[in-house]
Design an enzyme around this catalytic site. Structure first.
Site, PDB file in Angstrom:
ATOM      1  N   LYS A 154      37.155  25.004  11.684  1.00 38.91           N
ATOM      2  CA  LYS A 154      38.590  24.752  11.568  1.00 38.91           C
ATOM      3  C   LYS A 154      38.871  23.277  11.296  1.00 38.91           C
ATOM      4  CE  LYS A 154      41.711  24.241  14.806  1.00 38.91           C
ATOM      5  NZ  LYS A 154      42.615  24.402  15.952  1.00 38.91           N
ATOM      6  N   ASP A 172      44.611  28.329  12.959  1.00 34.77           N
ATOM      7  CA  ASP A 172      44.791  28.047  14.382  1.00 34.77           C
ATOM      8  C   ASP A 172      45.571  29.198  15.009  1.00 34.77           C
ATOM      9  OD1 ASP A 172      47.346  27.747  13.424  1.00 34.77           O
ATOM     10  OD2 ASP A 172      47.711  25.814  14.420  1.00 34.77           O
TER      11      ASP A 172
END
Length: 244
Positions: A154, A172
């Site tokens: 991420k 997220d």
């Protein structure tokens, strides 16, 4: 062997059956099918028209400070990270300067952020690697970024997208929720959502899709009570529990 196949199929069916409940915040209502490609295009057209040049809420001055800010943002709010990094980046906006500060001083600057002990170690360690292996520069590949301490898929995707303008959708909690609610893509893990989104978002919107979805989830499609009456894509969203 037949029994094993039957058992595996049953298990797969049970997992698939749970996906709609995951997508709809734990509610028992069956999830709708993901929207079609024309609707995906219209959703992102509206998000773009409302915010043509979306920006990260994290404050940074260069790829290095962006990288550090994203590493520090794990399990922390962007606002909290900005409060800590404002003074830190004034004195250390390069790996060389950060390394010169030392772990103890970095820890002092970020002490208000969760997991600050581990994060201070990671910031110093990744700064050292950037100096030793990359001439003090932040690499622009997923593979090179992910080997840095504290940098996962991420974080690497955010840095590639924001610093180097490489189309990536770093998923997220906000994007995960929004994607499953609309739904743009339905899946039980963030990596699967990322793969699906990157496959269906039109190329014209792919660069900024990450920020449009995060901001939509953070300020409009909120976890506890989405602001559906004010939502620009309300008529396109299939979420069955819209707020009045």
């Amino acid at each position: 062997m037949p029994a094993r196949k039957s058992s595996a199929a049953a298990a797969s069916g049970r997992i698939a059956a749970r996906l709609p409940q995951i997508a709809l915040d734990g509610q028992a209502t069956a999830a709708p099918e993901p929207v079609d490609s024309a609707t995906v295009d219209e959703i992102f057209r509206r998000l773009r028209d409302a915010n043509p040049e979306p920006k990260s809420d994290l404050r940074y001055t260069n790829p290095y400070t962006l990288l550090v800010a994203v590493v520090l943002s794990a399990q922390a709010t962007d606002k909290g990270v900005n409060i800590a990094t404002g003074p830190l980046f004034e004195v250390a906006d390069t790996p060389e300067k950060m390394l010169a500060l030392g772990e103890e001083t970095v820890r002092h600057f970020i002490r208000t952020i969760g997991l600050f002990n581990t994060k201070a170690k990671n910031v110093i360690a990744l700064s050292r690697i950037l100096i030793e292996r990359h001439g003090g520069q932040v690499p622009a590949t997923l593979e090179e970024l992910q080997v840095l301490p504290g940098v996962g898929a991420k974080t690497a995707s955010v840095v590639l997208n924001v610093a180097f303008r490489i189309p990536r959708i770093a998923v997220d909690t906000h994007i995960f929720r929004v994607s499953n609610r609309i739904p743009l893509a339905v899946a039980a893990t963030t990596d699967k959502i990322q793969a699906k989104l990157e496959a269906i978002v039109p190329e014209a919107y792919l660069l900024h899709a990450h920020h449009w979805l995060i901001l939509h989830g953070r300020y409009m499609c909120k976890a506890r009570k989405p602001d559906c009456p004010s939502c620009s894509i309300r008529d396109l969203c299939r979420y069955p529990a819209k707020t009045a």
